[in-house]
Scaffold this active site. Structure first.
Site, PDB file in Angstrom:
ATOM      1  CG  ASN B 394      -1.968   1.102   1.137  1.00 32.27           C
ATOM      2  OD1 ASN B 394      -1.926   1.947   0.250  1.00 32.27           O
ATOM      3  ND2 ASN B 394      -2.863   1.136   2.089  1.00 32.27           N
ATOM      4  CG  ASP B 395       1.584   3.297   3.720  1.00 30.55           C
ATOM      5  OD1 ASP B 395       0.530   3.827   3.313  1.00 30.55           O
ATOM      6  OD2 ASP B 395       1.774   2.977   4.904  1.00 30.55           O
ATOM      7  CB  VAL B 396       5.883   0.596  -0.855  1.00 31.93           C
ATOM      8  CG1 VAL B 396       6.404   0.364   0.539  1.00 31.93           C
ATOM      9  CG2 VAL B 396       5.070  -0.569  -1.346  1.00 31.93           C
ATOM     10  CB  ALA B 435       1.978   6.048   6.432  1.00 32.33           C
TER      11      ALA B 435
END
Lengths: 103, 465
Positions: B394-396, B435
């Site tokens: 996700n965040d990456v 995050a």
């Protein structure tokens, strides 16, 4: 004047940090997990200290409070040594290259 | 019985073999040989220790028994552990190294004669300093790894545990450790030694609880490093070259890995260690979030898109490990390849819960390692690829890291997934990632959300291909 042997050991230590620095940077990122498990296994070479401690008892009384801690440390380090090297081997055996004939 | 000089040379040899063991890991081809060198080094070190003590009486038999007991437990674990549980296993192993270092230090403190370090109550100053540092670092490694293990295993919540005055308290404890070591060395009091151990156990525990689950790659690497420094401390005490070399190697290895992980998140080491990340950001973001339209699809749509693609890039993340979807994924890829579609895998440095976690899982599923690429190697290829298949990450992939300087993840290197012609995003829901921020990718024109369990969705796509 004689040099304290500690200085020699310190030299080995400092130089090994540099060796470690360059060797570890050359490790391919895809093998970082095996790197951690193998460093785990080799840091268990602390077992040599545990063995000396375990053997410190007298012939007629093997167990004293110091040697008991030694024996416990032997068992813990042995878990790590066998576990660490074997699991690393298991992981590394899985890394395969593409087979030419496979589509 | 062999002379001290000869055994010192053998310890040096095993130290060199350990260096070669790490050196072997520079490529998968040489890695197996490297592991063999490591095993050889260990055998030499242990054998030399036996020979140098020259004690083959009853004690020796007990030593062998304990090695066998520990060894069988270790071997059993090594063969049974699923690859998805590797982070927990490594954390658990770190705790054992830490505890073993503590035990050796205790044993040396109680019976210094056995190690030629002086007499109880009158231990050589240098040895006592080395011993107490080794013991303190070992204790921190032990309790810290236990917490990391519990968090990874899910026994303890992965969310950060913070309280008021946490950092001042930790600082006071760390200073008190230094004071205790100083006092211990000047008084040789055994009470102080026990207090030192207790306080070190406590700080190890306190240092790790504020760190959240997805920061575990840093924590594990850091504890790896600590276990090395602990071993080195004991190595100085025992005047053992093999232990000093190994300690330095492991210590720097863990430090480098921590650095790589921090860089992968564009956060400083202290920012990670001080913890609390992801706990506070979540609130501020949910309130300002408006409902934006997303396109969602099913396995059929996904299969259609992929069938018409000529190249597909797969982006795996921790969610793939949780869903154990790696085998299903490889089956899907096999089907794609049969249709002459080019498939490669893109791995972000902090994907998963430990360094290299995704690579091991893919290797387990028989994915050839030359189809798996790191961020820098593959990031330019997204623009030319037809489909990006994001599974469990996700965040990456969040483009916000490149566009919004206000975002907590701004500046973090991300995979340029949005440059693909179309993006398939397998996820259970629209919930934000670790995050605590929304992923802009969800709302892009060319993104198709596939709301399902990663494994099930992958299997369904394969059926529809």
């Amino acid at each position: 004047m004689e040099i304290d042997p500690l200085i020699f050991r310190l030299s080995i230590f400092i130089l090994s940090i540099f060796v470690g620095y360059y060797v570890v940077w050359s490790v391919t990122p895809s093998l970082h997990t095996p790197l951690m498990s193998v460093t785990n296994a080799i840091s268990s070479v602390i077992i040599v200290g545990a063995i000396i401690a375990g053997l410190s008892g007298k012939v007629d009384s093997v167990f004293n409070i110091s040697s008991i801690f030694g024996f416990l440390a032997i068992a813990l380090a042995a878990i790590n040594i066998f576990g660490g090297f074997l699991v690393t081997q298991r992981m590394l055996a899985m890394y395969k290259k593409k087979k030419k004939d496979k589509k | 019985m062999i002379s001290a000089n000869l055994s010192a040379i053998f310890y040096l040899v095993s130290g060199v073999l350990f260096i070669l063991a790490l050196r072997g890991l520079s490529s998968p081809e040489t890695s197996r040989q490297g592991n063999f060198f490591g095993i050889l080094g260990m055998i030499i070190a242990v054998t030399v220790t036996f020979l140098s003590t020259g004690n083959f009486s009853t004690g020796f038999v007990y030593v062998l028994i304990f090695i066998l007991v520990g060894g069988s437990i270790g071997a059993f674990i090594a063969y049974r552990i699923p690859m998805t549980a590797m982070p927990e296993l490594v954390a658990g192993f770190h705790s054992l190294v830490g505890l073993a270092a503590v035990f050796v230090a205790i044993s040396a403190f109680l019976n210094p004669e056995a190690f030629n370090l002086g007499y109880p109550g009158n231990i050589k100053l240098g040895s006592l300093i080395e011993m107490s540092i080794g013991a303190a670092v070992g204790a921190i490694t032990f309790s810290g790894s236990i917490i990391a293990f519990l968090k990874l295993q899910g026994i303890m919540s992965g969310s950060p545990i913070t309280f008021k005055g946490q950092h001042p308290l930790n600082a006071i404890i760390l200073i008190s450790i230094i004071v205790l070591i100083y006092l211990l060395c000047s008084t040789q009091s055994s009470n102080l030694f026990w207090i030192l151990l207790a306080v070190s156990f406590l700080i190890g525990f306190l240092l790790i609880i504020p760190i959240g689950g997805a920061d575990m790659p840093v924590v594990i690497s850091m504890l790896n490093s600590y276990s090395g420094w602990a071993a080195a401390g004991i190595g100085f005490t025992l005047e053992n070259t093999a232990l000093i070399i190994t300690g330095a190697l492991v210590g720097s290895s863990g430090a480098i890995l921590s650095y790589i992980m921090c860089k992968g998140m564009n956060r400083s080491f202290f920012n990670v260690i001080l913890g609390g990340f992801g706990a506070t950001d979540e609130k501020s973001n949910t309130s300002s979030k408006e409902q934006r339209p997303v396109k969602s699809g099913n396995a059929d749509d996904a299969a259609f898109l992929m069938k018409n693609a000529s190249s597909v890039i797969i982006v795996p993340g921790y969610g793939m490990a949780v869903a154990q979807a790696q085998h299903a994924l490889r089956e899907m890829v096999d089907t794609l390849k049969k249709n002459d579609i080019k498939v490669s895998y893109a791995i972000h440095p902090v994907a998963g819960r430990m360094p290299g976690h995704m690579n091991v899982l893919l290797a387990e599923a028989n994915v050839p390692y030359d189809e798996v690429f790191e961020l820098e190697e593959i990031n330019n290829d997204f623009a030319n690829a037809d489909v990006a298949f994001v599974i469990g990450a996700n965040d990456v992939t969040n483009p916000v890291a490149k566009t919004d300087p206000q975002s907590p993840i701004y500046g973090m290197p991300v995979l340029d997934v949005e440059k693909c012609k179309s993006v398939l995003f397998v996820k259970r829901s629209l919930s934000p990632g670790y995050a605590g921020i929304d992923n802009d990718l969800f709302y892009k024109e060319n993104t198709l959300m596939l709301f399902a369990d990663a494994k099930k969705m992958t299997e369904d796509i394969t059926k529809n291909l």
